[in-house]
Design a protein around this motif. Structure first.
Motif, PDB file in Angstrom:
ATOM      1  N   TYR A   1      -4.210  22.701 -11.826  1.00 45.55           N
ATOM      2  CA  TYR A   1      -5.529  22.289 -11.355  1.00 45.55           C
ATOM      3  C   TYR A   1      -5.486  21.943  -9.871  1.00 45.55           C
ATOM      4  CZ  TYR A   1     -10.246  20.430 -11.725  1.00 45.55           C
ATOM      5  OH  TYR A   1     -11.597  20.225 -11.559  1.00 45.55           O
ATOM      6  N   VAL A   2      -4.423  21.267  -9.449  1.00 45.90           N
ATOM      7  CA  VAL A   2      -4.314  20.891  -8.033  1.00 45.90           C
ATOM      8  C   VAL A   2      -4.188  22.124  -7.149  1.00 45.90           C
ATOM      9  CG1 VAL A   2      -2.846  19.762  -6.318  1.00 45.90           C
ATOM     10  CG2 VAL A   2      -3.430  18.568  -8.428  1.00 45.90           C
ATOM     11  N   VAL A   3      -3.330  23.072  -7.544  1.00 43.18           N
ATOM     12  CA  VAL A   3      -3.179  24.259  -6.700  1.00 43.18           C
ATOM     13  C   VAL A   3      -4.467  25.078  -6.689  1.00 43.18           C
ATOM     14  CG1 VAL A   3      -2.283  25.895  -8.439  1.00 43.18           C
ATOM     15  CG2 VAL A   3      -1.559  26.085  -6.060  1.00 43.18           C
ATOM     16  N   GLY A   4      -5.187  25.063  -7.817  1.00 41.72           N
ATOM     17  CA  GLY A   4      -6.474  25.746  -7.839  1.00 41.72           C
ATOM     18  C   GLY A   4      -7.477  25.094  -6.914  1.00 41.72           C
TER      19      GLY A   4
ATOM     20  N   GLY B   1     -11.653  16.298  -3.072  1.00 48.22           N
ATOM     21  CA  GLY B   1     -11.453  15.115  -3.889  1.00 48.22           C
ATOM     22  C   GLY B   1     -10.483  15.355  -5.021  1.00 48.22           C
ATOM     23  N   SER B   2     -10.541  16.532  -5.630  1.00 44.70           N
ATOM     24  CA  SER B   2      -9.612  16.849  -6.717  1.00 44.70           C
ATOM     25  C   SER B   2      -8.178  16.917  -6.219  1.00 44.70           C
ATOM     26  CB  SER B   2     -10.003  18.185  -7.359  1.00 44.70           C
ATOM     27  OG  SER B   2     -11.273  18.099  -7.977  1.00 44.70           O
ATOM     28  N   VAL B   3      -7.969  17.512  -5.053  1.00 46.10           N
ATOM     29  CA  VAL B   3      -6.622  17.614  -4.502  1.00 46.10           C
ATOM     30  C   VAL B   3      -6.051  16.227  -4.211  1.00 46.10           C
ATOM     31  CG1 VAL B   3      -5.261  18.398  -2.527  1.00 46.10           C
ATOM     32  CG2 VAL B   3      -6.944  19.921  -3.556  1.00 46.10           C
ATOM     33  N   VAL B   4      -6.833  15.381  -3.561  1.00 49.20           N
ATOM     34  CA  VAL B   4      -6.374  14.033  -3.238  1.00 49.20           C
ATOM     35  C   VAL B   4      -6.017  13.272  -4.510  1.00 49.20           C
ATOM     36  CG1 VAL B   4      -7.041  11.813  -2.252  1.00 49.20           C
ATOM     37  CG2 VAL B   4      -7.646  13.934  -1.070  1.00 49.20           C
TER      38      VAL B   4
ATOM     39  N   GLY C   1      -1.881  11.806  -6.794  1.00 49.82           N
ATOM     40  CA  GLY C   1      -1.577  10.511  -7.396  1.00 49.82           C
ATOM     41  C   GLY C   1      -1.880  10.515  -8.877  1.00 49.82           C
ATOM     42  N   SER C   2      -1.523  11.611  -9.556  1.00 45.88           N
ATOM     43  CA  SER C   2      -2.023  11.860 -10.909  1.00 45.88           C
ATOM     44  C   SER C   2      -1.013  11.659 -12.019  1.00 45.88           C
ATOM     45  CB  SER C   2      -2.531  13.308 -10.983  1.00 45.88           C
ATOM     46  OG  SER C   2      -1.465  14.211 -10.721  1.00 45.88           O
ATOM     47  N   ALA C   3       0.188  11.175 -11.722  1.00 48.45           N
ATOM     48  CA  ALA C   3       1.199  11.069 -12.779  1.00 48.45           C
ATOM     49  C   ALA C   3       0.721  10.201 -13.937  1.00 48.45           C
ATOM     50  CB  ALA C   3       2.497  10.516 -12.202  1.00 48.45           C
ATOM     51  N   TRP C   4      -0.120   9.223 -13.664  1.00 47.89           N
ATOM     52  CA  TRP C   4      -0.614   8.320 -14.703  1.00 47.89           C
ATOM     53  C   TRP C   4      -1.423   9.044 -15.773  1.00 47.89           C
ATOM     54  CZ3 TRP C   4      -5.842   7.855 -15.616  1.00 47.89           C
ATOM     55  CH2 TRP C   4      -6.690   8.367 -14.619  1.00 47.89           C
TER      56      TRP C   4
ATOM     57  N   ALA D   1     -12.607  14.046  -7.558  1.00 45.41           N
ATOM     58  CA  ALA D   1     -11.498  13.269  -8.114  1.00 45.41           C
ATOM     59  C   ALA D   1     -11.723  13.001  -9.597  1.00 45.41           C
ATOM     60  CB  ALA D   1     -11.348  11.961  -7.351  1.00 45.41           C
ATOM     61  N   ALA D   2     -12.953  12.625  -9.948  1.00 47.92           N
ATOM     62  CA  ALA D   2     -13.276  12.408 -11.356  1.00 47.92           C
ATOM     63  C   ALA D   2     -13.157  13.701 -12.153  1.00 47.92           C
ATOM     64  CB  ALA D   2     -14.692  11.840 -11.479  1.00 47.92           C
ATOM     65  N   ASP D   3     -13.517  14.816 -11.543  1.00 43.50           N
ATOM     66  CA  ASP D   3     -13.445  16.109 -12.220  1.00 43.50           C
ATOM     67  C   ASP D   3     -12.002  16.490 -12.533  1.00 43.50           C
ATOM     68  OD1 ASP D   3     -14.719  18.502 -13.223  1.00 43.50           O
ATOM     69  OD2 ASP D   3     -13.860  19.536 -11.505  1.00 43.50           O
ATOM     70  N   LEU D   4     -11.072  16.198 -11.630  1.00 45.29           N
ATOM     71  CA  LEU D   4      -9.667  16.489 -11.907  1.00 45.29           C
ATOM     72  C   LEU D   4      -9.201  15.735 -13.141  1.00 45.29           C
ATOM     73  CD1 LEU D   4      -6.600  17.106  -9.939  1.00 45.29           C
ATOM     74  CD2 LEU D   4      -6.594  14.924 -11.131  1.00 45.29           C
TER      75      LEU D   4
END
Length: 446
Positions: free
Chosen positions: A164-167, A281-284, A288-291, A334-337
């Motif tokens: 998702y991040v690379v997309g 926003g999704s990339v940022v 910090g998405s390990a959680w 960010a919420a969408d990610l």
């Protein structure tokens, strides 16, 4: 440095490591190739996704016609998403992914050709969008079903986050580049041509994937097979609600088809930043998405993320300055990610491998079809009211619908991922339970 300072520094490093993006799936060669090819091709595909609606608006000066771009891709997306998912459960998924990707690439070349020839026919563009949507639906169904065969169960959330991040990085770079290209003479041709070149990376990475045949369960290709997949979902309220929540987010609150009109009316044509804001926003958030991989109450957190998406979209619609619009759209991204990773992980861990292709087909229909319906909804409301009103009211409707509906679906709201997957599946280390998912193993290679 004192001992206390050293302890504090070590604690900070551990905190950052625990919260930063989990990159362990990249140690697997097959997944790494898929990741690199997908990331490169996403940049090109976003050039086309921006160029098509802007070209249609340039020809017609109508937000409704821009919304028709979404509708043109909807029917083939539904048909080929569902049927392609059934095919993915019956044939080698790598072969299916390759041929469907080749079809998508051919359509991009056709978009380039119609631009170079100066055809300027909206009907032709919509027909090509429909064909491209069919290829995308099949490829997406196959790709989503491939991932659980390449990584261990405990790494599925991390793999989904990386993809998702690379997309979304592609969705950031693509619109920014496209926003410049479409203002140049022959800019649409540059956008389509760059997409065609970059897409070759996806074709190469697919060629390098190992064979991924069915897991031994015989699945016949046909309407009955599609029906079996739909019945599987219908009998599981957790899956049904995860799809409905996403439809609320995309149909009610996706403002994408309004970007060309709002950019022209309010921001002197700066459309590239609008298209790039949500992916930024999704990339940022992704870094910090390990959680997300440790979330147990996936249904409740998924619903909360969609509510945050709708609220941020609503506020962005009334923001008076471009930078504020971009900031709130980034919050929405960010919420969408968060919602996308949780939804995909829930789906991939909930279903047996023999059913994953069909469930990914439904997922493709919902995730890609929802925004297309959202494009049509936003364009039609813009005609009836205004682009800004359509933008804001859609976000408000999303918040209200999900805030009321999600808690009423008790099995979804109380869904505990750890209990549902055997307790510790989300915390497994690489190498565990590989046999349980039929993961493809291969020697380490560049």
């Amino acid at each position: 440095m004192s001992e206390d300072d050293g302890k504090r520094a070590g604690g900070l490093r551990r905190l950052l490591t625990d919260q930063s993006i989990d990159t362990r799936p990249l140690s697997l060669p097959a997944f790494r190739r898929l990741f690199i090819g997908q990331g490169t091709s996403f940049i090109g595909s976003m050039l086309t996704q921006v160029a098509v609606p802007v070209q249609v608006f340039d020809l017609s000066h109508s937000s409704l016609d821009v919304g028709m771009v979404g509708l043109a891709g909807l029917v083939p997306l539904i048909v080929f998403g569902l049927y392609g998912g059934a095919v993915a459960d019956a044939v080698d998924r790598r072969t299916l992914y390759l041929w469907s990707s080749l079809g998508t690439w051919a359509v991009t070349l056709a978009l380039l050709a119609q631009t170079l020839l100066g055809v300027g026919h909206i009907g032709l563009i919509l027909a090509l969008v429909a064909a491209q949507s069919a290829g995308f639906a099949i490829a997406s169904s196959a790709r989503g079903a491939i991932i659980p065969r390449l990584v261990e169960p405990g790494l599925i959330p991390a793999a989904n986050t990386l993809n998702y991040v690379v997309g979304t990085i592609g969705e950031v770079l693509g619109p920014l580049v496209a926003g410049v290209l479409v203002t140049l003479p022959h800019g649409f041709a540059y956008a389509y041509g760059a997409d065609a070149v970059l897409f070759t990376a996806a074709l190469y990475s697919t060629l390098r994937l190992p064979s991924i045949p069915p897991d031994g369960v015989i699945t016949r290709i046909g309407l009955r097979s599609v029906g079996d997949g739909l019945k599987f979902i219908a009998g599981r309220p957790v899956l049904v609600m995860s799809f409905l929540v996403d439809l609320c987010a995309m149909v009610m609150a996706m403002p994408r088809s309004l970007f060309p009109a709002v950019a022209l009316e309010r921001f002197h044509g700066s459309v590239g930043l609008l298209y790039a804001a949500i992916p930024i926003g999704s990339v940022v958030a992704g870094f910090g998405s390990a959680w997300i991989g440790r979330v147990r109450r996936q249904g409740a957190v998924l619903a909360g993320a969609v509510i945050a998406w709708g609220a941020a979209v609503a506020v962005s619609g009334v923001a008076p300055q471009l930078w504020l619009v971009v900031v709130f759209l980034a919050v929405a991204g960010a919420a969408d990610l968060i919602s996308a990773v949780l939804r995909q992980t829930l789906l991939q861990t909930y279903a047996p491998d023999a059913m994953r292709g069909r469930l990914q087909g439904v997922y493709t229909v919902v995730v890609a079809g929802g925004p297309r319906l959202g494009d049509l909804r936003a364009g039609a409301m813009a005609v009836a009211f205004s682009a800004s009103m359509s933008w804001t009211l859609g976000g408000v409707a999303c918040v209200v619908a999900v805030a009321i509906g999600a808690p009423l679906a008790r099995s979804f709201w109380r869904y505990d991922a750890a209990k549902a997957t055997g307790g510790d599946v989300l915390r497994e280390q690489p190498g565990e339970n590989t046999a349980a998912t039929g993961s493809v193993q291969e020697p380490t290679a560049p």
